[in-house]
Design a protein around this motif. Structure first.
Motif, PDB file in Angstrom:
ATOM      1  N   GLY A  97     -22.955 -18.830 -37.267  1.00 49.38           N
ATOM      2  CA  GLY A  97     -23.646 -20.003 -37.786  1.00 49.38           C
ATOM      3  C   GLY A  97     -24.666 -19.649 -38.854  1.00 49.38           C
ATOM      4  N   GLU A  98     -25.415 -18.565 -38.643  1.00 43.82           N
ATOM      5  CA  GLU A  98     -26.437 -18.158 -39.600  1.00 43.82           C
ATOM      6  C   GLU A  98     -25.812 -17.690 -40.910  1.00 43.82           C
ATOM      7  N   GLN A  99     -24.689 -16.988 -40.816  1.00 45.07           N
ATOM      8  CA  GLN A  99     -24.070 -16.416 -42.005  1.00 45.07           C
ATOM      9  C   GLN A  99     -23.304 -17.444 -42.825  1.00 45.07           C
ATOM     10  N   THR A 100     -22.671 -18.403 -42.159  1.00 44.42           N
ATOM     11  CA  THR A 100     -21.821 -19.363 -42.875  1.00 44.42           C
ATOM     12  C   THR A 100     -22.452 -20.732 -43.048  1.00 44.42           C
ATOM     13  N   GLY A 101     -23.464 -21.033 -42.219  1.00 41.61           N
ATOM     14  CA  GLY A 101     -24.048 -22.371 -42.267  1.00 41.61           C
ATOM     15  C   GLY A 101     -23.249 -23.381 -41.469  1.00 41.61           C
ATOM     16  N   TYR A 102     -22.223 -22.903 -40.763  1.00 42.46           N
ATOM     17  CA  TYR A 102     -21.385 -23.773 -39.944  1.00 42.46           C
ATOM     18  C   TYR A 102     -21.251 -23.178 -38.543  1.00 42.46           C
ATOM     19  N   CYS A 103     -21.419 -24.026 -37.534  1.00 41.34           N
ATOM     20  CA  CYS A 103     -21.205 -23.588 -36.162  1.00 41.34           C
ATOM     21  C   CYS A 103     -19.699 -23.551 -35.918  1.00 41.34           C
ATOM     22  N   PRO A 104     -19.160 -22.427 -35.453  1.00 43.81           N
ATOM     23  CA  PRO A 104     -17.713 -22.311 -35.304  1.00 43.81           C
ATOM     24  C   PRO A 104     -17.180 -23.240 -34.220  1.00 43.81           C
ATOM     25  N   PRO A 105     -15.900 -23.619 -34.333  1.00 44.67           N
ATOM     26  CA  PRO A 105     -15.300 -24.456 -33.287  1.00 44.67           C
ATOM     27  C   PRO A 105     -15.288 -23.723 -31.956  1.00 44.67           C
ATOM     28  N   VAL A 106     -15.334 -24.468 -30.871  1.00 38.69           N
ATOM     29  CA  VAL A 106     -15.257 -23.868 -29.539  1.00 38.69           C
ATOM     30  C   VAL A 106     -13.901 -23.215 -29.390  1.00 38.69           C
ATOM     31  N   SER A 107     -13.898 -21.947 -28.990  1.00 35.28           N
ATOM     32  CA  SER A 107     -12.655 -21.211 -28.824  1.00 35.28           C
ATOM     33  C   SER A 107     -12.196 -21.332 -27.380  1.00 35.28           C
ATOM     34  N   ALA A 108     -11.062 -22.001 -27.199  1.00 40.02           N
ATOM     35  CA  ALA A 108     -10.500 -22.157 -25.863  1.00 40.02           C
ATOM     36  C   ALA A 108      -9.591 -20.981 -25.582  1.00 40.02           C
ATOM     37  N   SER A 109     -10.023 -20.042 -24.779  1.00 40.62           N
ATOM     38  CA  SER A 109      -9.258 -18.842 -24.490  1.00 40.62           C
ATOM     39  C   SER A 109      -8.226 -19.093 -23.408  1.00 40.62           C
ATOM     40  N   GLY A 110      -7.015 -18.561 -23.647  1.00 42.95           N
ATOM     41  CA  GLY A 110      -5.973 -18.639 -22.626  1.00 42.95           C
ATOM     42  C   GLY A 110      -5.471 -20.041 -22.392  1.00 42.95           C
ATOM     43  N   GLY A 111      -5.693 -20.927 -23.343  1.00 43.98           N
ATOM     44  CA  GLY A 111      -5.184 -22.280 -23.196  1.00 43.98           C
ATOM     45  C   GLY A 111      -6.013 -23.143 -22.276  1.00 43.98           C
ATOM     46  N   SER A 112      -7.111 -22.614 -21.750  1.00 38.46           N
ATOM     47  CA  SER A 112      -7.931 -23.442 -20.855  1.00 38.46           C
ATOM     48  C   SER A 112      -9.132 -23.946 -21.641  1.00 38.46           C
ATOM     49  N   GLY A 113     -10.243 -23.185 -21.628  1.00 37.58           N
ATOM     50  CA  GLY A 113     -11.407 -23.564 -22.415  1.00 37.58           C
ATOM     51  C   GLY A 113     -11.908 -24.943 -22.059  1.00 37.58           C
ATOM     52  N   VAL A 114     -12.361 -25.652 -23.045  1.00 33.16           N
ATOM     53  CA  VAL A 114     -12.890 -26.992 -22.851  1.00 33.16           C
ATOM     54  C   VAL A 114     -11.824 -27.995 -23.269  1.00 33.16           C
ATOM     55  N   ALA A 115     -11.133 -28.493 -22.304  1.00 32.43           N
ATOM     56  CA  ALA A 115     -10.085 -29.467 -22.606  1.00 32.43           C
ATOM     57  C   ALA A 115     -10.695 -30.833 -22.842  1.00 32.43           C
ATOM     58  N   ASN A 116     -11.727 -31.129 -22.130  1.00 38.44           N
ATOM     59  CA  ASN A 116     -12.382 -32.428 -22.262  1.00 38.44           C
ATOM     60  C   ASN A 116     -13.879 -32.197 -22.285  1.00 38.44           C
ATOM     61  N   ALA A 117     -14.451 -32.231 -23.501  1.00 34.77           N
ATOM     62  CA  ALA A 117     -15.878 -31.946 -23.640  1.00 34.77           C
ATOM     63  C   ALA A 117     -16.731 -32.949 -22.874  1.00 34.77           C
ATOM     64  N   GLY A 118     -16.199 -34.126 -22.627  1.00 36.32           N
ATOM     65  CA  GLY A 118     -16.966 -35.129 -21.905  1.00 36.32           C
ATOM     66  C   GLY A 118     -17.188 -34.775 -20.444  1.00 36.32           C
ATOM     67  N   ASP A 119     -16.451 -33.806 -19.924  1.00 38.88           N
ATOM     68  CA  ASP A 119     -16.592 -33.387 -18.526  1.00 38.88           C
ATOM     69  C   ASP A 119     -17.625 -32.282 -18.369  1.00 38.88           C
TER      70      ASP A 119
END
Length: 218
Positions: A97-119
């Motif tokens: 974020g500091e280097q690019t000025g953009y917060c990277p997308p959430v990386s869902a590892s192994g196909g799980s990650g955050v499927a529903n951010a509202g949860d």
């Protein structure tokens, strides 16, 4: 004698006439030949394709815009976005974020990650012990205490109070939260002191904590 002279005179007249005829057509033929030579040797005015610089060629390829969300000034990416389920450390995420000025997308590892951010939701507050595998976070600024479950699947990151590197150094990222991996036992021991501030990201449906990060206090 007169006949012979007359013949020579006629022949001479014919030769002179022929010479005049050749002289009359000679310049035209020369001009025509010169024009033909000039036409064949003159360079063509059409340019070869690709020899002229174009706007597209002069500009080159545009720089790709970084993916993610524009970073808010003075706010770390991990405080701006819920990175629950992202296996990267806070330090790595915030550095991007500091280097690019953009917060990277959430990386869902192994196909799980955050499927529903509202949860998922994140709470920052004081850590307290309730029972084995069950702790409480008292939100900063007041509000209802939130109980949550911890297990070996919970990602626990310490700065100093929960745990730190083996040499005892404080380990924190750019956002002031710990980066050392800790165990559930170390987390529960720290919770019993009622003095550790943490950031808990949990699943609202299951009540299980996905990450518990210690906020360092000098």
């Amino acid at each position: 004698m007169r006949t012979r002279t007359a013949r020579w005179g006629l022949s001479t007249a014919m030769l002179v006439a022929a010479g005049l005829a050749l002289t009359a057509c000679g310049p035209n033929d020369a001009t025509s030949a010169a024009g033909s030579s000039t036409s064949s040797s003159a360079p063509t005015s059409s340019a070869q394709p690709g020899t002229q610089p174009t706007d597209r060629g002069s500009q080159g390829s545009a720089h790709a815009k970084p993916s993610g969300t524009p970073k808010k000034p003075g706010v770390s990416c991990t405080n701006q976005i819920n990175y629950a389920g992202d296996r990267r450390s806070n330090a790595e995420i915030n550095t991007i974020g500091e280097q690019t000025g953009y917060c990277p997308p959430v990386s869902a590892s192994g196909g799980s990650g955050v499927a529903n951010a509202g949860d998922h939701h994140t709470i920052v507050g004081t850590l307290e012990y309730l029972a084995p595998g069950k702790l409480i976070v008292k939100p900063q600024g007041g509000g209802m205490d939130q109980a949550f479950l911890v297990s070996n699947a919970t990602r626990i990151l310490g700065a100093a109070a929960i745990c730190s590197d083996t040499d005892g150094r404080v380990t924190i990222g750019h956002d002031g939260y710990g980066t050392s991996k800790c165990t559930v036992d170390q987390l529960e021991k720290a919770a019993k002191t009622d003095s550790v501030t943490v950031r808990v990201t949990m699943n609202s449906q299951s009540g299980g904590a996905e990450t518990v990060e210690e906020k360092y206090h000098p």
